[in-house]
Design an enzyme around this catalytic site. Structure first.
Site, PDB file in Angstrom:
ATOM      1  N   HIS A   1      -6.711   0.703  10.190  1.00 53.95           N
ATOM      2  CA  HIS A   1      -8.143   0.409  10.179  1.00 53.95           C
ATOM      3  C   HIS A   1      -8.732   0.618  11.577  1.00 53.95           C
ATOM      4  O   HIS A   1      -9.239  -0.329  12.183  1.00 53.95           O
ATOM      5  CB  HIS A   1      -8.385  -1.033   9.728  1.00 53.95           C
ATOM      6  CG  HIS A   1      -7.654  -1.420   8.475  1.00 53.95           C
ATOM      7  ND1 HIS A   1      -7.278  -2.706   8.200  1.00 53.95           N
ATOM      8  CD2 HIS A   1      -7.218  -0.673   7.432  1.00 53.95           C
ATOM      9  CE1 HIS A   1      -6.644  -2.747   7.029  1.00 53.95           C
ATOM     10  NE2 HIS A   1      -6.588  -1.525   6.556  1.00 53.95           N
TER      11      HIS A   1
ATOM     12  N   GLU B   1       0.806  -1.226   0.000  1.00 52.91           N
ATOM     13  CA  GLU B   1       0.000   0.000   0.000  1.00 52.91           C
ATOM     14  C   GLU B   1       0.837   1.273   0.000  1.00 52.91           C
ATOM     15  O   GLU B   1       0.309   2.363   0.209  1.00 52.91           O
ATOM     16  CB  GLU B   1      -0.962  -0.018   1.203  1.00 52.91           C
ATOM     17  CG  GLU B   1      -2.095  -1.022   1.012  1.00 52.91           C
ATOM     18  CD  GLU B   1      -3.012  -1.165   2.211  1.00 52.91           C
ATOM     19  OE1 GLU B   1      -2.544  -0.997   3.348  1.00 52.91           O
ATOM     20  OE2 GLU B   1      -4.198  -1.440   1.994  1.00 52.91           O
TER      21      GLU B   1
HETATM   22 ZN   LIG Z   1      -5.457  -1.129   4.680  1.00 51.88          ZN
END
Ligand SMILES: [Zn+2]
Length: 285
Positions: free
Chosen positions: A97, A76
């Protein structure tokens, strides 16, 4: 260039906080720090953020190509690089998250503004970026329309991305958004959320300006500071619509700033019940 080893240790420390706060389950989340215009430190893939060691930290270039590190860089990282490319002032990014903010991401509920002073000053408006399969450039592109005007972004059906002038401040934005979302959910359960008036919001934004913070609303002269999202123009095919936190006092800035967070259906049910009871009372006479 800053002391690279110290920055790696700080990444490990912030990783431990993310994990301890429950913001990153298992191997979730990633952290990056800018070393220069061309080099960035980033966390590796498949390592818990709670147990990082300085030697685990990778180094990548502005296109995400791995320059150093024995472990593979997070998939990411392109999301973080999308921020660095637009914002030379940003020195660190945190993606994770956190459950309360991610609940808003899953509900695709816009983050309401004009509720808490610290949120107005430290975060300002928080946009929601449309969903895209994590990793890859298409995923990174989802945040591009908002990066210039905020320091925290909700990623629809995924999590959060926050950034700042150093790693600790970037991380704090994650703490602030999750604490805020938790308070909003609790207040919503109590049945009512009160909002600042236009004047109260203006006072907070004047204070924010004096403290030297930026806010997208400073560039929207004349627009109501607690009215529709300043990001409405940036939303295209994906437009998050408020359901749980819809303000009823559309009149801005003269609105009294008080609005029920309860859906309109509750009011409707009450009206119908009253009418049925009145009709029944009439019939009984
Ligand atoms: Zn993520």
């Amino acid at each position: 260039m800053q002391n690279e080893h110290k920055l790696k240790e700080l990444i490990c420390e912030i990783g431990r906080r993310l994990y301890a706060k429950g913001f990153a389950a298992a191997n979730d989340g990633n952290i990056t720090v800018r070393l220069s215009d061309r080099e960035f430190l980033c966390t590796p893939t498949m390592v818990s953020k709670g147990f990082l060691k300085p030697e685990d930290i990778c180094k990548v270039d502005l296109e995400g190509k791995q320059l150093a590190g024995t472990k593979k860089r997070t998939s990411e990282v392109l999301l973080h690089l999308a921020v660095y490319k637009q914002r030379p002032d940003v020195m660190a990014c945190v993606h994770c998250h956190p459950p309360h903010a991610t609940a808003f991401a899953v509900a695709q509920e816009p983050i309401p503004k004009c509720v808490l002073p610290e949120v107005e000053v430290f975060l300002g408006e928080v946009p929601i970026a449309r969903y895209e399969t994590p990793g890859g450039q298409k995923f990174a592109d989802t945040v591009a329309p908002y990066v210039q005007d905020c320091n925290t972004i909700i990623l629809a059906n995924h999590g959060t991305l926050s950034f700042g002038p150093d790693l600790e401040k970037a991380y704090w934005n994650t703490e602030i958004i999750d604490a805020y979302c938790k308070i909003l959910i609790l207040a919503r359960q109590l049945g009512r959320v009160n909002y600042f008036t236009g004047q109260q919001t203006k006072e907070l934004l004047d204070l924010k300006k004096r403290l030297g913070y930026d806010d997208v609303r400073f560039r929207k002269e004349g627009a109501c500071m607690c009215g529709p999202s300043s990001f409405d123009d940036a939303y295209d095919e994906f437009v998050p619509e408020p359901v749980a936190f819809r303000r009823n006092d559309a009149a801005c800035p003269s609105g009294n700033g008080r609005a029920s967070a309860a859906p309109d259906t509750e009011e409707l049910v009450r009206l119908i019940t009253d009418q049925v009871m009145a009709a029944l009372a009439g019939a009984a006479v």
